[in-house]
Design a protein around this motif. Sequence first.
Motif, PDB file in Angstrom:
ATOM      1  N   MET A  32     -21.040  94.654 -86.582  1.00  0.00           N
ATOM      2  CA  MET A  32     -20.087  94.331 -87.631  1.00  0.00           C
ATOM      3  C   MET A  32     -19.918  95.529 -88.550  1.00  0.00           C
ATOM      4  SD  MET A  32     -20.843  90.321 -88.510  1.00  0.00           S
ATOM      5  CE  MET A  32     -19.250  90.084 -89.320  1.00  0.00           C
ATOM      6  N   PHE A  33     -18.724  95.638 -89.116  1.00  0.00           N
ATOM      7  CA  PHE A  33     -18.362  96.827 -89.886  1.00  0.00           C
ATOM      8  C   PHE A  33     -17.636  96.414 -91.166  1.00  0.00           C
ATOM      9  CE2 PHE A  33     -18.944  99.607 -86.168  1.00  0.00           C
ATOM     10  CZ  PHE A  33     -18.745  98.715 -85.123  1.00  0.00           C
ATOM     11  N   TRP A  34     -17.773  97.239 -92.175  1.00  0.00           N
ATOM     12  CA  TRP A  34     -16.952  97.132 -93.379  1.00  0.00           C
ATOM     13  C   TRP A  34     -16.218  98.451 -93.585  1.00  0.00           C
ATOM     14  CZ3 TRP A  34     -15.081  93.337 -96.083  1.00  0.00           C
ATOM     15  CH2 TRP A  34     -15.768  92.118 -96.164  1.00  0.00           C
ATOM     16  N   LEU A  39      -4.618 104.525 -99.739  1.00  0.00           N
ATOM     17  CA  LEU A  39      -3.486 105.403 -99.440  1.00  0.00           C
ATOM     18  C   LEU A  39      -3.971 106.842 -99.324  1.00  0.00           C
ATOM     19  CD1 LEU A  39      -0.465 104.858 -99.143  1.00  0.00           C
ATOM     20  CD2 LEU A  39      -0.180 105.646-101.499  1.00  0.00           C
ATOM     21  N   GLY A  40      -3.584 107.493 -98.263  1.00  0.00           N
ATOM     22  CA  GLY A  40      -3.952 108.889 -98.068  1.00  0.00           C
ATOM     23  C   GLY A  40      -5.285 109.102 -97.396  1.00  0.00           C
ATOM     24  N   HIS A  41      -6.075 108.033 -97.299  1.00  0.00           N
ATOM     25  CA  HIS A  41      -7.407 108.165 -96.685  1.00  0.00           C
ATOM     26  C   HIS A  41      -7.557 107.344 -95.415  1.00  0.00           C
ATOM     27  CE1 HIS A  41      -9.307 110.458 -99.909  1.00  0.00           C
ATOM     28  NE2 HIS A  41      -8.636 109.703-100.755  1.00  0.00           N
ATOM     29  N   GLY A  42      -6.630 106.459 -95.183  1.00  0.00           N
ATOM     30  CA  GLY A  42      -6.761 105.614 -94.001  1.00  0.00           C
ATOM     31  C   GLY A  42      -7.940 104.671 -94.135  1.00  0.00           C
ATOM     32  N   LEU A  43      -8.551 104.336 -93.023  1.00  0.00           N
ATOM     33  CA  LEU A  43      -9.717 103.458 -93.003  1.00  0.00           C
ATOM     34  C   LEU A  43     -10.983 104.293 -93.068  1.00  0.00           C
ATOM     35  CD1 LEU A  43      -8.896 100.870 -90.209  1.00  0.00           C
ATOM     36  CD2 LEU A  43      -9.275 100.360 -92.611  1.00  0.00           C
ATOM     37  N   ARG A  44     -11.850 103.969 -94.001  1.00  0.00           N
ATOM     38  CA  ARG A  44     -13.128 104.683 -94.099  1.00  0.00           C
ATOM     39  C   ARG A  44     -14.271 103.684 -93.990  1.00  0.00           C
ATOM     40  NH1 ARG A  44     -12.638 108.181 -99.463  1.00  0.00           N
ATOM     41  NH2 ARG A  44     -11.600 106.271-100.162  1.00  0.00           N
ATOM     42  N   LEU A  45     -15.240 104.040 -93.190  1.00  0.00           N
ATOM     43  CA  LEU A  45     -16.359 103.146 -92.923  1.00  0.00           C
ATOM     44  C   LEU A  45     -17.336 103.151 -94.087  1.00  0.00           C
ATOM     45  CD1 LEU A  45     -17.786 101.321 -90.835  1.00  0.00           C
ATOM     46  CD2 LEU A  45     -18.923 103.383 -89.971  1.00  0.00           C
ATOM     47  N   ILE A  46     -17.673 101.965 -94.577  1.00  0.00           N
ATOM     48  CA  ILE A  46     -18.608 101.835 -95.697  1.00  0.00           C
ATOM     49  C   ILE A  46     -20.021 101.622 -95.159  1.00  0.00           C
ATOM     50  CG2 ILE A  46     -19.157 100.590 -97.820  1.00  0.00           C
ATOM     51  CD1 ILE A  46     -16.248  99.577 -97.813  1.00  0.00           C
ATOM     52  N   TYR A  47     -20.194 100.568 -94.407  1.00  0.00           N
ATOM     53  CA  TYR A  47     -21.470 100.223 -93.789  1.00  0.00           C
ATOM     54  C   TYR A  47     -21.181  99.566 -92.443  1.00  0.00           C
ATOM     55  CZ  TYR A  47     -24.949 100.927 -97.521  1.00  0.00           C
ATOM     56  OH  TYR A  47     -25.820 101.468 -98.440  1.00  0.00           O
ATOM     57  N   TYR A  48     -22.187  99.611 -91.576  1.00  0.00           N
ATOM     58  CA  TYR A  48     -22.088  98.850 -90.349  1.00  0.00           C
ATOM     59  C   TYR A  48     -23.441  98.271 -90.005  1.00  0.00           C
ATOM     60  CZ  TYR A  48     -24.026 102.869 -87.784  1.00  0.00           C
ATOM     61  OH  TYR A  48     -24.837 103.885 -87.342  1.00  0.00           O
ATOM     62  N   SER A  49     -23.403  97.337 -89.079  1.00  0.00           N
ATOM     63  CA  SER A  49     -24.633  96.662 -88.670  1.00  0.00           C
ATOM     64  C   SER A  49     -24.621  96.490 -87.159  1.00  0.00           C
ATOM     65  CB  SER A  49     -24.726  95.298 -89.353  1.00  0.00           C
ATOM     66  OG  SER A  49     -25.759  94.519 -88.785  1.00  0.00           O
ATOM     67  N   ALA A  50     -25.724  96.860 -86.533  1.00  0.00           N
ATOM     68  CA  ALA A  50     -25.827  96.754 -85.071  1.00  0.00           C
ATOM     69  C   ALA A  50     -26.386  95.402 -84.633  1.00  0.00           C
ATOM     70  CB  ALA A  50     -26.712  97.868 -84.514  1.00  0.00           C
TER      71      ALA A  50
ATOM     72  N   ILE B  86       2.250 100.045 -89.519  1.00  0.00           N
ATOM     73  CA  ILE B  86       1.409 101.248 -89.606  1.00  0.00           C
ATOM     74  C   ILE B  86       0.591 101.347 -88.325  1.00  0.00           C
ATOM     75  CG2 ILE B  86      -0.430 102.419 -90.875  1.00  0.00           C
ATOM     76  CD1 ILE B  86       0.455 100.802 -93.357  1.00  0.00           C
ATOM     77  N   TYR B  87       0.659 102.492 -87.678  1.00  0.00           N
ATOM     78  CA  TYR B  87      -0.090 102.709 -86.448  1.00  0.00           C
ATOM     79  C   TYR B  87      -1.276 103.617 -86.758  1.00  0.00           C
ATOM     80  CZ  TYR B  87       3.683 100.520 -83.944  1.00  0.00           C
ATOM     81  OH  TYR B  87       4.603  99.596 -83.487  1.00  0.00           O
ATOM     82  N   LEU B  88      -2.451 103.163 -86.371  1.00  0.00           N
ATOM     83  CA  LEU B  88      -3.664 103.938 -86.607  1.00  0.00           C
ATOM     84  C   LEU B  88      -4.355 104.248 -85.293  1.00  0.00           C
ATOM     85  CD1 LEU B  88      -3.767 101.538 -89.139  1.00  0.00           C
ATOM     86  CD2 LEU B  88      -5.417 103.231 -89.866  1.00  0.00           C
ATOM     87  N   CYS B  89      -4.814 105.479 -85.180  1.00  0.00           N
ATOM     88  CA  CYS B  89      -5.663 105.811 -84.044  1.00  0.00           C
ATOM     89  C   CYS B  89      -7.110 105.827 -84.524  1.00  0.00           C
ATOM     90  CB  CYS B  89      -5.278 107.153 -83.431  1.00  0.00           C
ATOM     91  SG  CYS B  89      -5.540 108.596 -84.481  1.00  0.00           S
ATOM     92  N   GLY B  90      -7.993 105.470 -83.645  1.00  0.00           N
ATOM     93  CA  GLY B  90      -9.414 105.472 -83.953  1.00  0.00           C
ATOM     94  C   GLY B  90     -10.150 106.093 -82.778  1.00  0.00           C
ATOM     95  N   ALA B  91     -11.300 106.691 -83.054  1.00  0.00           N
ATOM     96  CA  ALA B  91     -12.063 107.315 -81.978  1.00  0.00           C
ATOM     97  C   ALA B  91     -13.537 107.330 -82.334  1.00  0.00           C
ATOM     98  CB  ALA B  91     -11.572 108.740 -81.735  1.00  0.00           C
ATOM     99  N   LEU B 102     -17.396 105.536 -85.510  1.00  0.00           N
ATOM    100  CA  LEU B 102     -16.028 105.157 -85.213  1.00  0.00           C
ATOM    101  C   LEU B 102     -15.157 105.562 -86.395  1.00  0.00           C
ATOM    102  CD1 LEU B 102     -13.959 103.849 -83.445  1.00  0.00           C
ATOM    103  CD2 LEU B 102     -14.711 101.617 -84.224  1.00  0.00           C
ATOM    104  N   THR B 103     -14.259 106.485 -86.159  1.00  0.00           N
ATOM    105  CA  THR B 103     -13.435 107.091 -87.213  1.00  0.00           C
ATOM    106  C   THR B 103     -11.981 106.757 -86.964  1.00  0.00           C
ATOM    107  OG1 THR B 103     -14.996 108.922 -87.377  1.00  0.00           O
ATOM    108  CG2 THR B 103     -12.817 109.280 -88.295  1.00  0.00           C
ATOM    109  N   PHE B 104     -11.244 106.574 -88.059  1.00  0.00           N
ATOM    110  CA  PHE B 104      -9.815 106.300 -87.956  1.00  0.00           C
ATOM    111  C   PHE B 104      -8.996 107.407 -88.608  1.00  0.00           C
ATOM    112  CE2 PHE B 104      -9.380 102.090 -86.186  1.00  0.00           C
ATOM    113  CZ  PHE B 104     -10.649 101.572 -86.330  1.00  0.00           C
ATOM    114  N   GLY B 105      -7.796 107.592 -88.090  1.00  0.00           N
ATOM    115  CA  GLY B 105      -6.850 108.502 -88.711  1.00  0.00           C
ATOM    116  C   GLY B 105      -6.228 107.853 -89.943  1.00  0.00           C
ATOM    117  N   THR B 106      -5.396 108.597 -90.642  1.00  0.00           N
ATOM    118  CA  THR B 106      -4.798 108.095 -91.881  1.00  0.00           C
ATOM    119  C   THR B 106      -3.597 107.188 -91.632  1.00  0.00           C
ATOM    120  OG1 THR B 106      -3.535 110.129 -92.049  1.00  0.00           O
ATOM    121  CG2 THR B 106      -5.571 110.007 -93.340  1.00  0.00           C
ATOM    122  N   GLY B 107      -3.130 107.136 -90.405  1.00  0.00           N
ATOM    123  CA  GLY B 107      -2.061 106.206 -90.081  1.00  0.00           C
ATOM    124  C   GLY B 107      -0.683 106.837 -90.108  1.00  0.00           C
ATOM    125  N   THR B 108       0.219 106.226 -89.363  1.00  0.00           N
ATOM    126  CA  THR B 108       1.637 106.617 -89.350  1.00  0.00           C
ATOM    127  C   THR B 108       2.452 105.385 -89.693  1.00  0.00           C
ATOM    128  OG1 THR B 108       1.354 108.339 -87.675  1.00  0.00           O
ATOM    129  CG2 THR B 108       3.567 107.401 -87.940  1.00  0.00           C
TER     130      THR B 108
END
Lengths: 115, 114
Positions: A32-34, A39-50, B86-91, B102-108
């Motif tokens: 599980m992930f949080w 805006l401008g940063h996209g998705l950033r991972l805070i914490y995760y759990s295995a 919004i389309y996001l790539c992750g890798a 697991l990292t994501f881009g900023t999106g389009t």
Amino acid sequence: DAGITQSPRYKITETGRQVTLMCHQTWSHSYMFWYRQDLGHGLRLIYYSAAADITDKGEVPDGYVVSRSKTENFPLTLESATRSQTSVYFCASSERGGLYTGELFFGEGSRLTVL
Amino acid sequence: SQELEQSPQSLIVQEGKNLTINCTSSKTLYGLYWYKQKYGEGLIFLMMLQKGGEEKSHEKITAKLDEKKQQSSLHITASQPSHAGIYLCGAVLISNFGNEKLTFGTGTRLTIIP
């Protein structure tokens, strides 16, 4: 209903207050992930759990606390909320992690505003 | 700097036109994911690519992975209003500390105009 649910969906709080965002999944996924989305940063991972009782820091863990006493729940706590924590928070789960993570299933998000 | 760069950041396309979104990694890719997000909603999984040269299609959306270039492209043919979002790539990337993340881009942000 099966799936991953987050609560609350919307929350307004004040600086310094403690806030807990809940995440519940019904698939018995190990991981599980949080994430937070800004805006401008996209998705950033805070914490995760295995797995239950196993958690680890992500990219932006400062100011957040997590726990995982049960496989299906992964609450995220802001111990003393700050304005910079105003964001949309997404919980996600997956069957696997690491190099073979596979598909992540996301909740609908929790929009938090810190005044 | 972002480890996953998406381009363009936003795109306005006339309905019926084709478009391409790119995702470039600064590190070795171990699996590349494409997600779509409708405004104000969660992320929906589109497809996952794992092998160099792999190409997958779903309806009018095709994604390719170029492992050598550490790059993936998402192509939409004959765009429709339902493609907006919004389309996001992750890798999965190996961090400087040697662990996977697991990292994501900023999106389009894609807008379709009639």
